[in-house]
Design a protein around this motif. Structure first.
Motif, PDB file in Angstrom:
ATOM      1  N   VAL A  33       0.793  -1.417   0.100  1.00 39.80           N
ATOM      2  CA  VAL A  33      -0.109  -0.019   0.070  1.00 39.80           C
ATOM      3  C   VAL A  33       0.747   1.380   0.049  1.00 39.80           C
ATOM      4  O   VAL A  33       0.433   2.259  -0.661  1.00 39.80           O
ATOM      5  CB  VAL A  33      -0.890  -0.051   0.968  1.00 39.80           C
ATOM      6  CG1 VAL A  33      -0.338   0.046   2.513  1.00 39.80           C
ATOM      7  CG2 VAL A  33      -2.048   1.176   0.897  1.00 39.80           C
TER       8      VAL A  33
ATOM      9  N   GLU B 210      -5.931   5.626   6.504  1.00 35.68           N
ATOM     10  CA  GLU B 210      -5.038   5.847   7.792  1.00 35.68           C
ATOM     11  C   GLU B 210      -3.579   5.877   7.511  1.00 35.68           C
ATOM     12  O   GLU B 210      -3.160   6.721   7.903  1.00 35.68           O
ATOM     13  CB  GLU B 210      -5.223   4.618   8.507  1.00 35.68           C
ATOM     14  CG  GLU B 210      -6.556   4.618   9.520  1.00 35.68           C
ATOM     15  CD  GLU B 210      -6.500   3.338  10.419  1.00 35.68           C
ATOM     16  OE1 GLU B 210      -7.504   3.409  11.344  1.00 35.68           O
ATOM     17  OE2 GLU B 210      -5.852   2.484  10.467  1.00 35.68           O
ATOM     18  N   VAL B 211      -3.327   5.112   6.292  1.00 37.42           N
ATOM     19  CA  VAL B 211      -1.760   4.926   5.898  1.00 37.42           C
ATOM     20  C   VAL B 211      -1.611   6.399   5.327  1.00 37.42           C
ATOM     21  O   VAL B 211      -0.641   7.200   5.489  1.00 37.42           O
ATOM     22  CB  VAL B 211      -1.477   3.715   5.132  1.00 37.42           C
ATOM     23  CG1 VAL B 211      -0.291   3.898   4.393  1.00 37.42           C
ATOM     24  CG2 VAL B 211      -1.726   2.535   5.677  1.00 37.42           C
TER      25      VAL B 211
ATOM     26  N   PHE C 297      -1.138   8.974   7.824  1.00 45.10           N
ATOM     27  CA  PHE C 297      -0.056   8.759   8.817  1.00 45.10           C
ATOM     28  C   PHE C 297       1.388   9.420   8.488  1.00 45.10           C
ATOM     29  O   PHE C 297       2.060   9.918   9.163  1.00 45.10           O
ATOM     30  CB  PHE C 297      -0.043   7.321   9.313  1.00 45.10           C
ATOM     31  CG  PHE C 297       0.909   6.981  10.373  1.00 45.10           C
ATOM     32  CD1 PHE C 297       0.338   7.248  11.748  1.00 45.10           C
ATOM     33  CD2 PHE C 297       2.361   6.517  10.242  1.00 45.10           C
ATOM     34  CE1 PHE C 297       1.273   7.032  12.820  1.00 45.10           C
ATOM     35  CE2 PHE C 297       3.034   6.176  11.244  1.00 45.10           C
ATOM     36  CZ  PHE C 297       2.725   6.454  12.574  1.00 45.10           C
ATOM     37  N   TYR C 298       1.568   8.996   7.086  1.00 50.20           N
ATOM     38  CA  TYR C 298       2.987   9.420   6.434  1.00 50.20           C
ATOM     39  C   TYR C 298       2.957  10.763   6.025  1.00 50.20           C
ATOM     40  O   TYR C 298       2.262  11.018   5.117  1.00 50.20           O
ATOM     41  CB  TYR C 298       3.472   8.224   5.649  1.00 50.20           C
ATOM     42  CG  TYR C 298       3.448   6.914   6.313  1.00 50.20           C
ATOM     43  CD1 TYR C 298       4.618   6.304   6.984  1.00 50.20           C
ATOM     44  CD2 TYR C 298       2.276   5.952   6.330  1.00 50.20           C
ATOM     45  CE1 TYR C 298       4.522   5.164   7.635  1.00 50.20           C
ATOM     46  CE2 TYR C 298       2.303   4.853   6.930  1.00 50.20           C
ATOM     47  CZ  TYR C 298       3.501   4.147   7.378  1.00 50.20           C
ATOM     48  OH  TYR C 298       3.640   2.995   8.106  1.00 50.20           O
TER      49      TYR C 298
END
Ligand SMILES: Cc1cc2nc3c(=O)[nH]c(=O)nc-3n(C[C@H](O)[C@H](O)[C@H](O)COP(=O)(O)O)c2cc1C
Ligand code: SF4
Ligand code: FES
Lengths: 157, 455
Positions: free
Chosen positions: A26, A61-62, A65-66
């Motif tokens: 992902v 979410e991913v 987050f980054y």
């Protein structure tokens, strides 16, 4: 939604992981999608989720987050300047100030012509080469004195 | 000449960097060059001499190689924790998520010697019975992620990776995974979560990765420099590596020197080298100014005032005795033009920004610390703030899932301890002890190229 070329690259990423662990691709898939589209719109995130068989929320979410995923449009050239302490001791803050003044924008702003976005970054693991900048997340520039910054800006079409 | 300067180069022997700016002009990182300087000889020796996995681990134990990622845990001992006869997959993971402020050694290893990492990982896989590995590479060095993928292709084509490596019957596959801007993914269990395609939030330990790691399988995570040191140990023996350093501190190590020196850069020296020697190799203090303080092991390590660090040698034990940590070997040098409150303010902002938010003491505490230091720096500090800073920091320590909490607290505790007068001055006089224009001039543009270095 994403080009055939991008999908092929995503498939190559998927192949790095065990067959039942497609989700591991992902981060690379979002990076590739961002490289193609310029930023990650909700429909792009949804597409990546479907492609990898993940819940949309899990991909979102991913993406949030980054730090290097852009969830809103950015300029053609996103310049991220490291201002963390080691860089700041060798001109990191001066370099950021010089860029702000040259481009007439502050951090997290984009020039009116949509060409440049300026971001403040954290340590890029290159502190010995300070001042350090990243162009569009993937290209690192080192020893960024005013002359080098001028050269970089001139290179950006 | 390897990088800039070195003493007893083992890691950096034969490195070539003709042009410091242009990656495309790097020579010497490709397979043929690595082989020409003895690369993959360790792997060949291991198979030719039919070394058993136990023998490999024993050599690594003898070398007293201590983890180069920050904690300094003995690598051989860590390897021996992997279950021997477990069914199913096991993994070797390399941690190239180098984002600890001040640290830039793994970037040079990846830039100039990626095959050393690959060879180290194959040997690690053999020693622990793992057949798959991942190298997690900091997103910010994406160009070196691409280079690593090229190096992997070379290694596969030459039969160093894949099935039945060099006819030994041993299979090992290795892949690269990139981060995308999250310091916390350098923490080993956050890193595993990240490879699994999730937010990089650290896991509770136990269970430790050696039992439940990547995809629930036994996993060993090592730093890039640790793994790149393995070929030397197997080729020349653990004792030879140990002898390079000093007892309990085997080998040479890369030190990333940043800040107010004339020639910031990476220097490879034996563990146990006097700090004063490293400072001299890095060209001495910039402008001949006076040394004020040094953070010896990356931003998470406690700061040491000049008089203490000048008496230290660079090894785990000496720095620990002085009250700090050798950590990743990132030496941040600050001269008398630095305002310690401002320096700490910037570091505290970093930890606040990078907290993953799972634990209340870290999520809330890092914000409080930043706010207090910010107000002290901006002339709004209160008399009780110094004790409060210490109190909040100590209440984070040991109460969190991962060590980022400690990493945020230790700089605060040590800055206030060693430079309390300077903090008190800010509170009392509502301004910096060091005039702002002196600070600004002291930290203006400076590169080692300006100091006459060629690479
Ligand atoms: C917040 C945080 C960040 C870390 N960042 C890194 C890193 O960038 N690289 C690294 O090798 N280890 C890092 N570590 C340490 C790793 O968790 C782990 O101890 C290390 O990779 C083990 O390898 P070693 O035994 O070879 O040192 C970090 C730890 C914490 C708590
Ligand atoms: S200590 Fe901080 S970074 Fe570590 S898990 Fe807890 S909240 Fe996350
Ligand atoms: S502090 Fe800027 S790259 Fe490390």
């Amino acid at each position: 939604m994403l080009s055939e070329a991008t999908l092929q690259k995503i498939d190559r990423e998927i192949a790095k992981y065990p067959a039942e662990q497609k989700q591991s691709a992902v981060m690379a898939a979002l990076r590739l999608a961002q490289q193609e589209k310029g930023w990650l719109a909700p429909e792009t995130i949804a597409f990546v989720a479907r492609y990898l068989g993940m819940a949309e929320m899990a991909v979102y979410e991913v993406a949030t987050f980054y730090n290097m995923y852009d969830l809103a449009p950015v300029g053609k050239y996103k310049i991220t300047v490291c201002t963390n302490l080691p860089c700041a001791l060798s001109g990191g803050v001066h370099a950021a100030d010089y860029l702000k003044q040259k481009l007439g924008i502050d951090f997290n702003e984009t020039t009116p012509d949509g060409k440049f976005t300026l971001k403040e970054g954290e340590c890029m693991g290159a502190c010995g080469d300070a001042p350090v900048m990243l162009v569009n997340n993937v290209h690192m520039r080192c020893f960024m004195t005013p002359e080098e910054i001028d050269r970089l800006l001139a290179e950006c079409e | 000449m390897a990088i800039l300067d070195s003493i007893n180069p083992t890691l950096t022997a034969g490195w070539h960097r003709p042009d410091v700016r242009d990656l495309a002009r790097d020579t010497g990182w490709r397979l043929k060059d690595y082989e020409a300087r003895g690369g993959y000889q360790a792997l060949k020796k291991l198979f030719a001499e039919k070394m058993t996995p136990e023998q490999v681990i024993a050599e690594v134990k003898t070398s007293v190689l201590r983890g180069r990622g920050g904690a300094g845990f003995p690598t051989g001992l860590k390897w021996s924790f992997m279950p021997k006869n477990a069914a199913g997959e096991k993994y070797i993971v390399c941690n190239t998520d180098e984002g600890e402020p001040g640290t830039f050694k793994d970037r040079d290893i990846m830039r100039l010697d990626p095959h050393a990492v690959i060879e180290g990982m194959i040997i690690a896989g053999y020693a622990m019975g793992a057949q798959r590995g991942y190298n997690y590479i900091h997103g910010e060095i994406f160009e070196l992620y691409q280079r690593f993928e090229e190096a992997l292709e070379e290694a596969r084509a030459a039969g160093y990776l894949g099935r039945n490596i060099l006819g030994s019957g041993f299979d090992f596959e290795l892949f690269a995974h990139h981060g995308w801007g999250a310091y916390i993914c350098g923490e080993e269990t956050a890193l595993l979560e990240s490879i699994e395609g999730k937010k990089g939030q650290p896991r509770y330990k136990p269970p430790f990765p050696a039992n439940v790691g990547l995809y629930g399988c036994p996993t060993t995570i090592n730093n890039t420099e640790s793994l790149a040191s393995i070929p030397y140990i197997i080729r020349h023996g653990g004792q030879a590596f140990l002898d390079l350093g000093k007892p309990n501190n085997g080998g040479t190590k890369l030190f990333s020197v940043s800040g107010h020196v004339n020639k910031p850069g990476n220097y490879e020296v034996p563990l146990g080298t006097p700090f004063a020697k490293l400072l001299e190799m890095a060209g001495g203090m910039r402008g001949g100014r006076k040394l004020k303080a040094v953070i010896p092991g990356g931003s998470s390590a406690p700061v040491l005032p000049a008089d203490i660090i000048m008496d230290c040698t660079l090894d785990y034990d000496s720095i620990a005795k002085a009250g700090s940590m050798l950590g990743s070997g990132a030496v941040i040098v600050m001269d008398e033009t630095v305002c310690m409150v401002k320096a700490l303010e910037r570091l505290s902002w970093f930890y606040y920004e990078e907290s993953c938010g799972q634990c209340t003491p870290c999520r809330e505490g890092t914000g409080w610390l930043y706010k207090m230091i910010h107000r002290i720096e901006h002339g709004q500090g209160r008399a009780e703030d110094l004790d409060l800073l210490d109190d909040v920091a100590k209440n984070i320590m040991g109460r969190t899932i991962c060590a980022l909490g400690d990493a945020a607290a230790l700089p605060v505790i040590s800055f206030v301890k060693h430079f309390r007068d300077e903090f008190a001055y800010h509170i009392e006089h509502k301004r910096c002890l060091v005039p702002p224009e002196v600070q600004r001039a002291g930290s203006t543009f400076h590169t080692r190229l300006m100091a006459g270095a060629t690479c």
